[in-house]
Design a protein around this motif. Structure first.
Motif, PDB file in Angstrom:
ATOM      1  N   ILE A 365       0.843  -1.170   0.023  1.00 38.95           N
ATOM      2  CA  ILE A 365      -0.200   0.075  -0.011  1.00 38.95           C
ATOM      3  C   ILE A 365       0.595   1.227   0.085  1.00 38.95           C
ATOM      4  O   ILE A 365       0.572   2.122  -0.628  1.00 38.95           O
ATOM      5  CB  ILE A 365      -0.875   0.110   1.376  1.00 38.95           C
ATOM      6  N   HIS A 366       1.870   1.340   0.770  1.00 40.35           N
ATOM      7  CA  HIS A 366       2.638   2.794   1.021  1.00 40.35           C
ATOM      8  C   HIS A 366       4.161   2.164   0.981  1.00 40.35           C
ATOM      9  O   HIS A 366       4.795   2.154   2.075  1.00 40.35           O
ATOM     10  CB  HIS A 366       2.283   3.077   2.424  1.00 40.35           C
ATOM     11  N   PRO A 367       4.462   1.922  -0.143  1.00 43.10           N
ATOM     12  CA  PRO A 367       5.982   1.408  -0.302  1.00 43.10           C
ATOM     13  C   PRO A 367       7.114   2.621   0.069  1.00 43.10           C
ATOM     14  O   PRO A 367       7.708   2.973  -1.021  1.00 43.10           O
ATOM     15  CB  PRO A 367       6.272   0.723  -1.395  1.00 43.10           C
ATOM     16  N   ILE A 368       7.267   3.065   1.228  1.00 33.28           N
ATOM     17  CA  ILE A 368       8.342   4.208   1.430  1.00 33.28           C
ATOM     18  C   ILE A 368       9.593   3.871   1.797  1.00 33.28           C
ATOM     19  O   ILE A 368      10.475   4.713   1.871  1.00 33.28           O
ATOM     20  CB  ILE A 368       7.549   5.311   2.399  1.00 33.28           C
ATOM     21  N   HIS A 369       9.755   2.386   1.988  1.00 29.76           N
ATOM     22  CA  HIS A 369      11.050   2.336   2.628  1.00 29.76           C
ATOM     23  C   HIS A 369      12.104   1.574   1.426  1.00 29.76           C
ATOM     24  O   HIS A 369      11.867   0.552   0.945  1.00 29.76           O
ATOM     25  CB  HIS A 369      10.784   1.033   3.617  1.00 29.76           C
ATOM     26  N   ARG A 370      13.149   2.202   1.160  1.00 28.62           N
ATOM     27  CA  ARG A 370      14.156   1.659   0.350  1.00 28.62           C
ATOM     28  C   ARG A 370      14.702   0.264   1.048  1.00 28.62           C
ATOM     29  O   ARG A 370      14.893  -0.677   0.172  1.00 28.62           O
ATOM     30  CB  ARG A 370      15.215   2.646   0.214  1.00 28.62           C
ATOM     31  N   LEU A 371      14.824   0.446   2.347  1.00 27.47           N
ATOM     32  CA  LEU A 371      15.492  -0.791   2.926  1.00 27.47           C
ATOM     33  C   LEU A 371      14.316  -1.602   3.731  1.00 27.47           C
ATOM     34  O   LEU A 371      13.684  -1.130   4.389  1.00 27.47           O
ATOM     35  CB  LEU A 371      16.695  -0.536   3.891  1.00 27.47           C
ATOM     36  N   LEU A 372      14.355  -2.949   3.454  1.00 23.54           N
ATOM     37  CA  LEU A 372      13.758  -3.578   4.489  1.00 23.54           C
ATOM     38  C   LEU A 372      14.407  -4.179   5.814  1.00 23.54           C
ATOM     39  O   LEU A 372      15.554  -5.207   5.662  1.00 23.54           O
ATOM     40  CB  LEU A 372      13.471  -4.970   3.939  1.00 23.54           C
ATOM     41  N   ASP A 373      14.671  -3.082   6.411  1.00 25.41           N
ATOM     42  CA  ASP A 373      15.604  -3.238   7.732  1.00 25.41           C
ATOM     43  C   ASP A 373      15.297  -3.860   8.979  1.00 25.41           C
ATOM     44  O   ASP A 373      14.274  -3.729   9.381  1.00 25.41           O
ATOM     45  CB  ASP A 373      16.056  -1.738   7.928  1.00 25.41           C
ATOM     46  N   PHE A 374      16.083  -4.928   9.319  1.00 27.88           N
ATOM     47  CA  PHE A 374      15.457  -5.764  10.458  1.00 27.88           C
ATOM     48  C   PHE A 374      16.718  -6.274  11.300  1.00 27.88           C
ATOM     49  O   PHE A 374      17.704  -6.449  10.979  1.00 27.88           O
ATOM     50  CB  PHE A 374      14.802  -6.936   9.675  1.00 27.88           C
ATOM     51  N   TRP A 375      16.111  -6.666  12.349  1.00 32.08           N
ATOM     52  CA  TRP A 375      16.894  -7.398  13.297  1.00 32.08           C
ATOM     53  C   TRP A 375      16.455  -8.777  13.707  1.00 32.08           C
ATOM     54  O   TRP A 375      15.367  -9.156  13.550  1.00 32.08           O
ATOM     55  CB  TRP A 375      16.672  -6.846  14.884  1.00 32.08           C
ATOM     56  N   CYS A 376      17.454  -9.901  13.806  1.00 34.92           N
ATOM     57  CA  CYS A 376      16.932 -11.198  13.963  1.00 34.92           C
ATOM     58  C   CYS A 376      17.846 -12.057  14.691  1.00 34.92           C
ATOM     59  O   CYS A 376      18.996 -11.351  15.134  1.00 34.92           O
ATOM     60  CB  CYS A 376      16.982 -11.868  12.496  1.00 34.92           C
TER      61      CYS A 376
END
Length: 498
Positions: A365-376
């Motif tokens: 709906i709202h793809p504003i993030h260049r990065l899929l930035d995550f902690w795992c």
């Protein structure tokens, strides 16, 4: 030779479009679309089972462009671009002044609390920065985690040489750099509390292998921070990369000449041209830097992924998501307006979605993030609360201990609280700990004063409540004594927003 002028000679078209025939030229539209396919090719894509998500997924599958980005998986090509121009190109002697939000994201205690509901110190911890480039992120990690030993590794000798020069200006014995590829991490012979892999995974031929290698050197309760390029948000740059590949500019040896030709090409386009409108964002001086051109239009190995890809990769690597690094910016509900404006079927559907599906829906709906930035972290590590953790905060009890975030525990913040209390003015907390996407945090100056004992160390909620009763012993309207119950409620409200 200027690309974009209608009267281009045939030899000029042949130079920029190698696919043109020797005896003339095909229609440019045929050449441009010959290698473009609007399908999802990723081996990590998984299907979501929820019908609402499935319908969105089916729609976006027609328009995604992760097969558009040039198929350059050669590590030699990736290394060459950073040997020629180490990244980031920040001057070596420039003072290190990272944004507060960046320090917050790079601070190990932040994700550790989300996962374990415990506050830990960075003192004595060991941190690894994979793909450290010219060392700027490594130094930021050291600044964000006082007392930690930080090791930066990169496959590019030229980048490590710049990082060493940058380090020489700091004389910090807790930081070291090594020339090392991601698959060679076990050669370091140690385990790490925190591994940072920023702006690297999307360049590698197989991100899962990289995640598995990092997992192998991660301590049992350790945390990995990594990210992927979003194919949906970045689709316009993948179009640009494909365009410049067809023009013969996007290749392993691309350098200053190609950068200048990209700049000349993009400038020649009128502002109404879609590709220019979507990708060309000059600075205040009207120019786009060489670094921006290299890292976007000519970036070798650049690949895009989706939220389902991310979760499939974590499953394949035997890791589980702790949280998105910028989780405050992944809030789905505001995308549908207020609760009163939200269609009933949306309000009923959202609670039934898994967190992975909520994130995917947001991205569609709202793809504003260049990065899929995550902690795992390791799948064996038990989470302290259901996901998403930030939406499942425990109830506050009088015996609970309150800690101050490391980046708030400064003399500057303490002085600001004291001044706000003395002058009876509100205090804007986000000026000291700016969290991108978080709402503005304004608290009563007098109420903030009850937090001052935290500068001496952790305090129980009960101690903070008693202090608030001393500061505000009478209700300002009724002049009745403030009850312990009311004081406790005031304090819990304060802690809930901070």
């Amino acid at each position: 030779m200027v690309l974009g002028v209608i009267g281009l000679a045939t030899f000029a078209l042949s130079t920029f479009f190698p696919n043109l025939t020797a005896g003339g030229y095909r229609r440019i539209g045929d050449s441009l679309t010959a290698g473009i396919s609007y399908t999802i090719n990723s081996p990590y894509t998984i299907d979501c089972m929820n019908p609402l998500i499935d319908s969105f997924h089916a729609i976006v599958a027609q328009d995604q462009v992760d097969s558009m980005n040039p198929a350059i998986d050669s590590l030699d090509a990736i290394v060459h671009q950073y040997e020629a121009a180490p990244y980031p190109a920040t001057p070596i002697d420039q003072p290190l002044q990272p944004e507060p939000s960046r320090l917050y994201q790079q601070c190990m205690p932040t994700p550790y609390y989300l996962q374990h509901r415990r506050v830990v110190s960075s003192q004595g911890r060991t941190i690894l920065d994979v793909g450290c480039g010219s060392g700027l992120t490594t130094l930021t990690l050291a600044l964000a985690n006082p007392g930690a030993r930080v090791i930066g590794v990169d496959v590019s000798p030229a980048s490590i040489a710049v990082a060493q020069q940058r380090l020489s200006h700091l004389n910090d014995g807790q930081i070291e750099f090594h020339v090392l590829a991601a698959e060679e991490l076990p050669q370091l012979g140690q385990k790490f509390d925190y591994i940072n892999c920023d702006e690297v995974l999307y360049l590698l031929p197989d991100p899962v292998v990289a995640l598995q290698t990092m997992k192998a050197v991660l301590k049992p309760d350790g945390i990995i921070r990594a990210n992927l390029h979003s194919v949906i948000q970045r689709q316009h740059f993948y179009r640009a990369q494909k365009m410049f590949e067809l023009m013969g500019l996007f290749h392993e040896q691309a350098g200053e000449l190609e950068e200048n030709l990209v700049r000349e090409t993009m400038k020649a386009m009128p502002n109404w041209v879609d590709l220019k409108e979507k990708t060309w964002t000059p600075e205040a001086d009207g120019e786009v830097s060489d670094q921006v051109i290299r890292m976007n239009y000519l970036l070798q190995g650049d690949k895009g992924y989706t939220i389902p890809d991310l979760f499939a990769m974590l499953t394949a690597a035997d890791l589980h998501l702790i949280e998105m690094v910028n989780w405050q910016q992944w809030n789905l509900k505001p995308l549908f307006g207020s609760s009163e404006e939200m269609p009933a079927f949306i309000g009923l559907s959202l609670p039934t979605l898994s967190y992975a599906q909520q994130l995917q829906l947001f991205e569609l709906i709202h793809p504003i993030h260049r990065l899929l930035d995550f902690w795992c972290t390791h799948t064996e590590v038990q989470a302290a609360a259901p996901m998403p953790f930030h939406q499942n905060l425990p109830d506050i009890h009088a015996s609970d201990r309150v800690y101050l975030h490391p980046h708030l525990q400064t003399a500057t913040v303490r002085e600001a609280i004291e001044q706000a209390a003395e002058r009876n003015r509100p205090l804007m907390m986000d000026q000291f700990l700016e969290i991108l996407g978080a709402r503005t945090i304004e608290i009563d100056g007098n109420l903030a004063a009850c937090l001052l004992p935290l500068w001496q160390g952790p305090q129980t909620v009960e101690v903070i409540t008693r202090r608030w009763q001393q500061i505000r012993s009478l209700h300002p309207c009724t002049l009745e004594p403030v009850s312990q119950q009311q004081a406790f409620q005031d304090v819990t409200d304060l802690l809930s927003v901070t």
